[in-house]
Design a protein around this motif. Structure first.
Motif, PDB file in Angstrom:
ATOM      1  N   GLY A 137      35.058  21.160  44.276  1.00 61.85           N
ATOM      2  CA  GLY A 137      36.143  22.056  44.631  1.00 61.85           C
ATOM      3  C   GLY A 137      35.615  23.419  45.012  1.00 61.85           C
ATOM      4  N   THR A 138      36.526  24.347  45.138  1.00 66.41           N
ATOM      5  CA  THR A 138      36.185  25.708  45.505  1.00 66.41           C
ATOM      6  C   THR A 138      36.837  26.684  44.530  1.00 66.41           C
ATOM      7  OG1 THR A 138      38.082  25.777  47.031  1.00 66.41           O
ATOM      8  CG2 THR A 138      35.928  25.196  47.959  1.00 66.41           C
ATOM      9  N   THR A 139      36.362  27.918  44.576  1.00 75.26           N
ATOM     10  CA  THR A 139      36.940  28.992  43.782  1.00 75.26           C
ATOM     11  C   THR A 139      37.675  29.918  44.737  1.00 75.26           C
ATOM     12  OG1 THR A 139      35.074  28.848  42.261  1.00 75.26           O
ATOM     13  CG2 THR A 139      36.446  30.822  42.118  1.00 75.26           C
ATOM     14  N   GLY A 140      38.947  30.186  44.461  1.00 73.58           N
ATOM     15  CA  GLY A 140      39.732  30.988  45.390  1.00 73.58           C
ATOM     16  C   GLY A 140      40.843  31.740  44.700  1.00 73.58           C
ATOM     17  N   LEU A 141      41.877  32.059  45.466  1.00 76.65           N
ATOM     18  CA  LEU A 141      42.999  32.854  44.973  1.00 76.65           C
ATOM     19  C   LEU A 141      44.248  31.997  44.841  1.00 76.65           C
ATOM     20  CD1 LEU A 141      42.496  35.945  47.316  1.00 76.65           C
ATOM     21  CD2 LEU A 141      42.108  35.911  44.839  1.00 76.65           C
ATOM     22  N   GLY A 142      44.845  32.022  43.666  1.00 78.94           N
ATOM     23  CA  GLY A 142      46.162  31.453  43.478  1.00 78.94           C
ATOM     24  C   GLY A 142      47.135  32.614  43.377  1.00 78.94           C
ATOM     25  N   TYR A 143      48.223  32.559  44.144  1.00 75.96           N
ATOM     26  CA  TYR A 143      49.129  33.711  44.107  1.00 75.96           C
ATOM     27  C   TYR A 143      50.582  33.290  44.308  1.00 75.96           C
ATOM     28  CZ  TYR A 143      49.224  33.565  49.263  1.00 75.96           C
ATOM     29  OH  TYR A 143      49.384  33.174  50.571  1.00 75.96           O
ATOM     30  N   ASN A 144      51.466  34.148  43.810  1.00 71.76           N
ATOM     31  CA  ASN A 144      52.906  33.988  43.956  1.00 71.76           C
ATOM     32  C   ASN A 144      53.338  34.869  45.131  1.00 71.76           C
ATOM     33  OD1 ASN A 144      55.750  34.689  43.643  1.00 71.76           O
ATOM     34  ND2 ASN A 144      55.652  33.737  41.624  1.00 71.76           N
ATOM     35  N   LYS A 150      56.294  41.846  46.837  1.00 70.19           N
ATOM     36  CA  LYS A 150      57.000  42.952  46.185  1.00 70.19           C
ATOM     37  C   LYS A 150      56.037  44.058  45.778  1.00 70.19           C
ATOM     38  CE  LYS A 150      60.176  43.955  42.381  1.00 70.19           C
ATOM     39  NZ  LYS A 150      60.935  43.380  41.223  1.00 70.19           N
ATOM     40  N   ALA A 151      54.834  43.668  45.348  1.00 69.92           N
ATOM     41  CA  ALA A 151      53.853  44.652  44.875  1.00 69.92           C
ATOM     42  C   ALA A 151      53.107  45.333  46.004  1.00 69.92           C
ATOM     43  CB  ALA A 151      52.858  43.973  43.933  1.00 69.92           C
ATOM     44  N   LEU A 152      52.773  44.574  47.063  1.00 66.69           N
ATOM     45  CA  LEU A 152      51.888  45.105  48.109  1.00 66.69           C
ATOM     46  C   LEU A 152      52.507  45.147  49.502  1.00 66.69           C
ATOM     47  CD1 LEU A 152      48.485  43.404  47.168  1.00 66.69           C
ATOM     48  CD2 LEU A 152      49.240  45.725  46.642  1.00 66.69           C
ATOM     49  N   ALA A 156      50.090  42.160  52.574  1.00 70.66           N
ATOM     50  CA  ALA A 156      49.171  41.907  51.455  1.00 70.66           C
ATOM     51  C   ALA A 156      48.028  41.011  51.929  1.00 70.66           C
ATOM     52  CB  ALA A 156      49.908  41.233  50.307  1.00 70.66           C
ATOM     53  N   PRO A 157      46.776  41.372  51.622  1.00 70.16           N
ATOM     54  CA  PRO A 157      45.617  40.605  52.125  1.00 70.16           C
ATOM     55  C   PRO A 157      45.357  39.329  51.321  1.00 70.16           C
ATOM     56  CG  PRO A 157      44.856  42.421  50.780  1.00 70.16           C
ATOM     57  CD  PRO A 157      46.351  42.559  50.852  1.00 70.16           C
ATOM     58  N   VAL A 158      46.282  38.391  51.387  1.00 70.90           N
ATOM     59  CA  VAL A 158      46.180  37.173  50.571  1.00 70.90           C
ATOM     60  C   VAL A 158      45.113  36.212  51.090  1.00 70.90           C
ATOM     61  CG1 VAL A 158      48.543  37.300  49.697  1.00 70.90           C
ATOM     62  CG2 VAL A 158      48.084  36.140  51.882  1.00 70.90           C
ATOM     63  N   ASP A 159      44.563  36.502  52.268  1.00 70.46           N
ATOM     64  CA  ASP A 159      43.496  35.661  52.820  1.00 70.46           C
ATOM     65  C   ASP A 159      42.129  36.292  52.611  1.00 70.46           C
ATOM     66  OD1 ASP A 159      43.757  37.817  54.539  1.00 70.46           O
ATOM     67  OD2 ASP A 159      43.450  36.634  56.361  1.00 70.46           O
ATOM     68  N   SER A 160      42.064  37.305  51.751  1.00 69.14           N
ATOM     69  CA  SER A 160      40.818  38.046  51.570  1.00 69.14           C
ATOM     70  C   SER A 160      40.596  38.391  50.101  1.00 69.14           C
ATOM     71  CB  SER A 160      40.879  39.339  52.402  1.00 69.14           C
ATOM     72  OG  SER A 160      39.809  40.209  52.073  1.00 69.14           O
ATOM     73  N   ASN A 169      44.591  47.870  45.414  1.00 71.53           N
ATOM     74  CA  ASN A 169      45.466  46.692  45.374  1.00 71.53           C
ATOM     75  C   ASN A 169      45.698  46.238  43.942  1.00 71.53           C
ATOM     76  OD1 ASN A 169      45.719  46.559  48.176  1.00 71.53           O
ATOM     77  ND2 ASN A 169      43.932  45.239  48.404  1.00 71.53           N
ATOM     78  N   MET A 170      44.635  46.192  43.171  1.00 74.94           N
ATOM     79  CA  MET A 170      44.748  45.740  41.787  1.00 74.94           C
ATOM     80  C   MET A 170      45.650  46.650  40.952  1.00 74.94           C
ATOM     81  SD  MET A 170      43.182  42.900  40.982  1.00 74.94           S
ATOM     82  CE  MET A 170      42.564  42.997  39.293  1.00 74.94           C
ATOM     83  N   LYS A 171      45.612  47.921  41.231  1.00 73.97           N
ATOM     84  CA  LYS A 171      46.462  48.863  40.494  1.00 73.97           C
ATOM     85  C   LYS A 171      47.939  48.524  40.694  1.00 73.97           C
ATOM     86  CE  LYS A 171      47.102  53.811  39.665  1.00 73.97           C
ATOM     87  NZ  LYS A 171      46.656  55.176  40.035  1.00 73.97           N
ATOM     88  N   LYS A 172      48.294  48.120  41.912  1.00 72.51           N
ATOM     89  CA  LYS A 172      49.684  47.756  42.202  1.00 72.51           C
ATOM     90  C   LYS A 172      50.045  46.373  41.661  1.00 72.51           C
ATOM     91  CE  LYS A 172      49.815  50.559  46.420  1.00 72.51           C
ATOM     92  NZ  LYS A 172      49.909  50.538  47.903  1.00 72.51           N
ATOM     93  N   LEU A 173      49.039  45.491  41.589  1.00 70.42           N
ATOM     94  CA  LEU A 173      49.289  44.134  41.096  1.00 70.42           C
ATOM     95  C   LEU A 173      49.300  44.062  39.567  1.00 70.42           C
ATOM     96  CD1 LEU A 173      46.950  42.181  43.543  1.00 70.42           C
ATOM     97  CD2 LEU A 173      49.449  42.092  43.529  1.00 70.42           C
ATOM     98  N   GLU A 174      48.819  45.104  38.930  1.00 69.92           N
ATOM     99  CA  GLU A 174      48.697  45.089  37.469  1.00 69.92           C
ATOM    100  C   GLU A 174      50.025  44.768  36.791  1.00 69.92           C
ATOM    101  OE1 GLU A 174      47.154  47.973  33.818  1.00 69.92           O
ATOM    102  OE2 GLU A 174      47.665  48.848  35.763  1.00 69.92           O
ATOM    103  N   LYS A 175      51.121  45.301  37.308  1.00 72.34           N
ATOM    104  CA  LYS A 175      52.418  45.101  36.657  1.00 72.34           C
ATOM    105  C   LYS A 175      52.864  43.650  36.692  1.00 72.34           C
ATOM    106  CE  LYS A 175      54.302  49.757  37.232  1.00 72.34           C
ATOM    107  NZ  LYS A 175      55.393  50.582  37.829  1.00 72.34           N
ATOM    108  N   CYS A 176      52.570  42.950  37.785  1.00 71.25           N
ATOM    109  CA  CYS A 176      52.986  41.537  37.841  1.00 71.25           C
ATOM    110  C   CYS A 176      51.936  40.604  37.253  1.00 71.25           C
ATOM    111  CB  CYS A 176      53.373  41.128  39.265  1.00 71.25           C
ATOM    112  SG  CYS A 176      52.104  41.321  40.526  1.00 71.25           S
ATOM    113  N   GLY A 177      50.727  41.102  37.028  1.00 70.23           N
ATOM    114  CA  GLY A 177      49.743  40.341  36.262  1.00 70.23           C
ATOM    115  C   GLY A 177      48.675  39.646  37.082  1.00 70.23           C
ATOM    116  N   VAL A 178      47.409  39.932  36.744  1.00 67.78           N
ATOM    117  CA  VAL A 178      46.262  39.299  37.403  1.00 67.78           C
ATOM    118  C   VAL A 178      45.326  38.744  36.335  1.00 67.78           C
ATOM    119  CG1 VAL A 178      44.292  39.619  38.937  1.00 67.78           C
ATOM    120  CG2 VAL A 178      46.393  40.928  39.335  1.00 67.78           C
ATOM    121  N   MET A 179      44.876  37.506  36.537  1.00 67.88           N
ATOM    122  CA  MET A 179      43.909  36.889  35.639  1.00 67.88           C
ATOM    123  C   MET A 179      42.669  36.480  36.425  1.00 67.88           C
ATOM    124  SD  MET A 179      46.347  34.582  33.107  1.00 67.88           S
ATOM    125  CE  MET A 179      44.964  33.933  32.181  1.00 67.88           C
ATOM    126  N   PHE A 180      41.508  36.641  35.788  1.00 69.27           N
ATOM    127  CA  PHE A 180      40.235  36.213  36.363  1.00 69.27           C
ATOM    128  C   PHE A 180      39.663  35.073  35.527  1.00 69.27           C
ATOM    129  CE2 PHE A 180      38.505  40.316  38.615  1.00 69.27           C
ATOM    130  CZ  PHE A 180      39.646  40.346  39.412  1.00 69.27           C
TER     131      PHE A 180
END
Length: 373
Positions: A137-144, A150-152, A156-160, A169-180
């Motif tokens: 598999g690959t490692t990538g971005l899962g997003y809502n 709403k946040a960006l 929003a650069p969902v392909d990058s 970007n992360m500062k704005k996404l913090e409220k809706c939640g980001v996990m690594f």
């Protein structure tokens, strides 16, 4: 790791209970295989089918990180006949002498393996002597999409990787939640690659606390809600977070769980345009294995197109078996997040062995990063 399943937790609990229930009597059986696999990483009926066809009793235990498996392997006698290390970890474990060479004469179904994918493994296992690729598999971005919009906003650069590697970007996404992912073996190479550096760099300077990659990761650390390698699945599916760096099959599992719950949550998996790591989970036989012939029999069984097709249908991770693709659910085989195009594959890099000194630097940095030091 999965696909269209009603309950992964149920399978995990069942596997654990099964392992506890049969360990004592099975160990006394004439035909036994002790199997150590990632949790939720095989179809529900695969082991049962194998036992019925061969008469070999499988004692199955599960783990949830490469570090757990590696600790057992490096400690000496692991107690297992077949294990499933990720290729980058397997490479350094081969150097440590913990595996025995495979007898390809006992693996006639290896003829189904995609030779192009095998080339990715040459640097960690020259000649593919010690491991057979199981799933990849690959490692990538899962997003809502709705939450990220709403946040960006619309752009929003969902392909990058800009989505998660730019502090603004992360500062704005913090409220809706980001996990690594809680995996320096994944995240640090991603940061290096994003910075147009060698993702498998062997320069110690690239891993120093003041290096460009370290500085990048520390710059977004304040906005990461949690580092975890499995909890992001439910968090995405339930709408508790809006973005996760995760593995392809896990993100698709989150899609399925959201669809099953009919909770109005939509999840998308994106392979960023800057490229990402392609990884393989391998089938390897420990040097200390007691039931080597049975291990080969099980590997050959898993190499059967019909068997591995069912596993891919269940876990939503790609397999390297060329003859299996036509047997799989077409929504799996035609999903570009699971089976990327040849053009997208050009931007992939495998994980290679970096050396003990760099691994120590990486481990120390990761511990400091998670604790906010």
């Amino acid at each position: 790791m999965k696909s269209t399943l009603p309950s992964r937790l149920k399978q995990t609990i069942s596997a654990l209970i099964f392992g506890l229930a049969v360990t004592a009597p099975a160990a006394q059986a004439d035909e036994v295989l002790k199997f150590f696999n990632w949790s939720d990483y095989i179809a529900e009926d695969t082991i049962e089918r194998f036992e019925k066809e061969t008469g070999i009793k499988v004692i199955a235990d599960v783990f949830d990180s490469n570090e757990v498996l590696e600790a057992k392997m490096l400690a000496g006698s692991s107690g297992y006949d077949l294990v499933v290390p990720t290729s980058s970890f397997m490479g350094r474990q081969i150097l440590a002498g913990v595996f025995q060479p495979l007898d390809k004469a006992q693996l006639p179904n290896s003829k189904h393996l995609d030779p192009e994918l095998l080339t990715y493994l040459e640097k960690v296992d020259p000649g593919n002597h010690y491991g057979i690729p199981y799933l990849w598999g690959t490692t990538g971005l899962g997003y809502n999409p709705a939450m990220v919009k709403k946040a960006l906003g619309e752009d929003a650069p969902v392909d990058s990787w800009d989505l998660v590697f730019k502090p603004e970007n992360m500062k704005k996404l913090e409220k809706c939640g980001v996990m690594f992912l809680d995996s320096p073996d994944e995240l640090y190479p991603l940061a290096l690659n994003y910075l147009k550096l060698d993702p498998n760099s062997k320069k110690t300077a690239d891993y120093a606390s003041t290096s460009a990659a370290s500085t990048l990761l520390k710059s977004v650390r304040p906005y990461v809600r949690q580092f975890h390698s499995s909890q992001y699945i439910n968090a995405l599916a339930n709408g508790d977070i809006c973005v996760a760096i995760g593995w392809s099959g896990d993100i698709i599992q989150a899609q399925d769980r959201a669809a099953e719950a009919d909770n109005g949550v939509a999840i998308v998996y994106s392979i960023p345009k800057e490229g990402t790591q392609i990884w393989f989970d391998m089938l390897a036989i420990p040097a200390s294995a007691d039931n080597v012939k049975n291990a080969h029999t099980f590997i050959n069984f898993l190499l059967r197109p019909d068997v591995i097709a069912d596993i891919t249908n269940y876990v939503a991770y790609a397999n390297p078996n060329m003859a299996a693709t036509a047997l799989q659910d077409q929504d799996i085989s035609n999903n570009p997040g699971i089976y990327p195009s040849a053009e997208v594959k050009k931007r992939f890099y495998p994980g290679n062995v970096r050396g003990v000194k760099i691994e120590r630097l990486l481990t120390r940095f990761w511990s400091d990063l998670k604790t906010g030091r």
